[in-house]
Design a protein around this motif. Sequence first.
Motif, PDB file in Angstrom:
ATOM      1  N   PHE A  33       0.867  -1.158   0.000  1.00  0.00           N
ATOM      2  CA  PHE A  33       0.000   0.000   0.000  1.00  0.00           C
ATOM      3  C   PHE A  33       0.912   1.218   0.000  1.00  0.00           C
ATOM      4  CE2 PHE A  33      -2.389  -3.412   2.054  1.00  0.00           C
ATOM      5  CZ  PHE A  33      -3.461  -3.474   1.170  1.00  0.00           C
ATOM      6  N   PRO A  34       0.638   2.221  -0.842  1.00  0.00           N
ATOM      7  CA  PRO A  34       1.555   3.349  -0.951  1.00  0.00           C
ATOM      8  C   PRO A  34       1.625   4.166   0.332  1.00  0.00           C
ATOM      9  CG  PRO A  34      -0.475   3.796  -2.134  1.00  0.00           C
ATOM     10  CD  PRO A  34      -0.544   2.362  -1.688  1.00  0.00           C
ATOM     11  N   GLY A  35       2.755   4.821   0.528  1.00  0.00           N
ATOM     12  CA  GLY A  35       2.972   5.651   1.705  1.00  0.00           C
ATOM     13  C   GLY A  35       4.451   5.855   1.902  1.00  0.00           C
ATOM     14  N   GLY A  36       4.863   6.049   3.137  1.00  0.00           N
ATOM     15  CA  GLY A  36       6.287   6.253   3.388  1.00  0.00           C
ATOM     16  C   GLY A  36       6.550   6.669   4.813  1.00  0.00           C
ATOM     17  N   LYS A  37       7.785   7.123   5.041  1.00  0.00           N
ATOM     18  CA  LYS A  37       8.245   7.471   6.381  1.00  0.00           C
ATOM     19  C   LYS A  37       7.642   8.775   6.857  1.00  0.00           C
ATOM     20  CE  LYS A  37      12.699   5.187   5.865  1.00  0.00           C
ATOM     21  NZ  LYS A  37      14.139   5.387   5.699  1.00  0.00           N
ATOM     22  N   MET A  38       7.389   8.809   8.157  1.00  0.00           N
ATOM     23  CA  MET A  38       6.937  10.032   8.804  1.00  0.00           C
ATOM     24  C   MET A  38       8.148  10.920   9.057  1.00  0.00           C
ATOM     25  SD  MET A  38       4.234   8.392  11.538  1.00  0.00           S
ATOM     26  CE  MET A  38       4.023   9.953  12.386  1.00  0.00           C
ATOM     27  N   GLU A  39       7.956  12.228   8.928  1.00  0.00           N
ATOM     28  CA  GLU A  39       9.008  13.183   9.252  1.00  0.00           C
ATOM     29  C   GLU A  39       8.757  13.739  10.649  1.00  0.00           C
ATOM     30  OE1 GLU A  39       9.142  16.096   6.111  1.00  0.00           O
ATOM     31  OE2 GLU A  39       9.928  14.632   4.668  1.00  0.00           O
ATOM     32  N   ALA A  40       9.808  14.259  11.271  1.00  0.00           N
ATOM     33  CA  ALA A  40       9.698  14.801  12.624  1.00  0.00           C
ATOM     34  C   ALA A  40       8.598  15.853  12.688  1.00  0.00           C
ATOM     35  CB  ALA A  40      11.032  15.405  13.047  1.00  0.00           C
ATOM     36  N   GLY A  41       7.743  15.733  13.693  1.00  0.00           N
ATOM     37  CA  GLY A  41       6.694  16.709  13.913  1.00  0.00           C
ATOM     38  C   GLY A  41       5.405  16.466  13.146  1.00  0.00           C
ATOM     39  N   GLU A  42       5.389  15.483  12.252  1.00  0.00           N
ATOM     40  CA  GLU A  42       4.188  15.190  11.478  1.00  0.00           C
ATOM     41  C   GLU A  42       3.281  14.219  12.217  1.00  0.00           C
ATOM     42  OE1 GLU A  42       4.915  15.229   6.722  1.00  0.00           O
ATOM     43  OE2 GLU A  42       5.773  13.519   7.780  1.00  0.00           O
ATOM     44  N   THR A  43       1.985  14.413  12.061  1.00  0.00           N
ATOM     45  CA  THR A  43       1.049  13.379  12.487  1.00  0.00           C
ATOM     46  C   THR A  43       1.046  12.309  11.390  1.00  0.00           C
ATOM     47  OG1 THR A  43      -0.864  14.329  11.348  1.00  0.00           O
ATOM     48  CG2 THR A  43      -0.425  15.115  13.614  1.00  0.00           C
ATOM     49  N   PRO A  44       0.574  11.103  11.699  1.00  0.00           N
ATOM     50  CA  PRO A  44       0.478  10.095  10.636  1.00  0.00           C
ATOM     51  C   PRO A  44      -0.365  10.575   9.453  1.00  0.00           C
ATOM     52  CG  PRO A  44       0.225   9.045  12.772  1.00  0.00           C
ATOM     53  CD  PRO A  44       0.229  10.536  13.013  1.00  0.00           C
ATOM     54  N   GLN A  45      -1.441  11.275   9.734  1.00  0.00           N
ATOM     55  CA  GLN A  45      -2.315  11.765   8.664  1.00  0.00           C
ATOM     56  C   GLN A  45      -1.596  12.785   7.774  1.00  0.00           C
ATOM     57  OE1 GLN A  45      -3.076  11.443  11.906  1.00  0.00           O
ATOM     58  NE2 GLN A  45      -5.126  10.574  12.148  1.00  0.00           N
ATOM     59  N   GLU A  46      -0.849  13.702   8.385  1.00  0.00           N
ATOM     60  CA  GLU A  46      -0.100  14.696   7.611  1.00  0.00           C
ATOM     61  C   GLU A  46       0.961  14.024   6.755  1.00  0.00           C
ATOM     62  OE1 GLU A  46      -0.368  18.460  10.761  1.00  0.00           O
ATOM     63  OE2 GLU A  46       1.273  17.024  10.928  1.00  0.00           O
TER      64      GLU A  46
END
Length: 134
Positions: A33-46
């Motif tokens: 399923f497409p997606g990727g790594k979270m960046e510092a300070g981001e919520t999962p949704q963002e």
Amino acid sequence: MKTIEVVAAIIKHDDQIFATQRGYGEFEGGWEFPGGKMEAGETPQEALVREIKEELETDIEVGDLIDTVEYDYPKFHLKMHCFICSIKHGDLVLKEHEDAKWLTIDTLDTVSWLPADLSLIEKLKCYLKNCQKL
């Protein structure tokens, strides 16, 4: 073991789910399923909105969290937040993936899912059958 925290979009349209085939890296050729790594300070949704815009040139609406998958790959531990999403605007342009397919409940098992993504398939089948929150 290092933990990598990522997000995944389970993009749903009518009775179909969008799947992508990796075109790079250690797991090239596997379906996910497409997606990727979270960046510092981001919520999962963002993070999910940003990643899908970068990878697929598409704006999405992030819906319900379907699961947070924890999976041990040989070199790292994966924590993957998986959300049901819908397309707001865009044409799902493949910028990083080798291929993509729209799958139905009857065809979800026809691709070679990466192990962490595979663990979601039964939950997705239940979701598609019942159209209910998990």
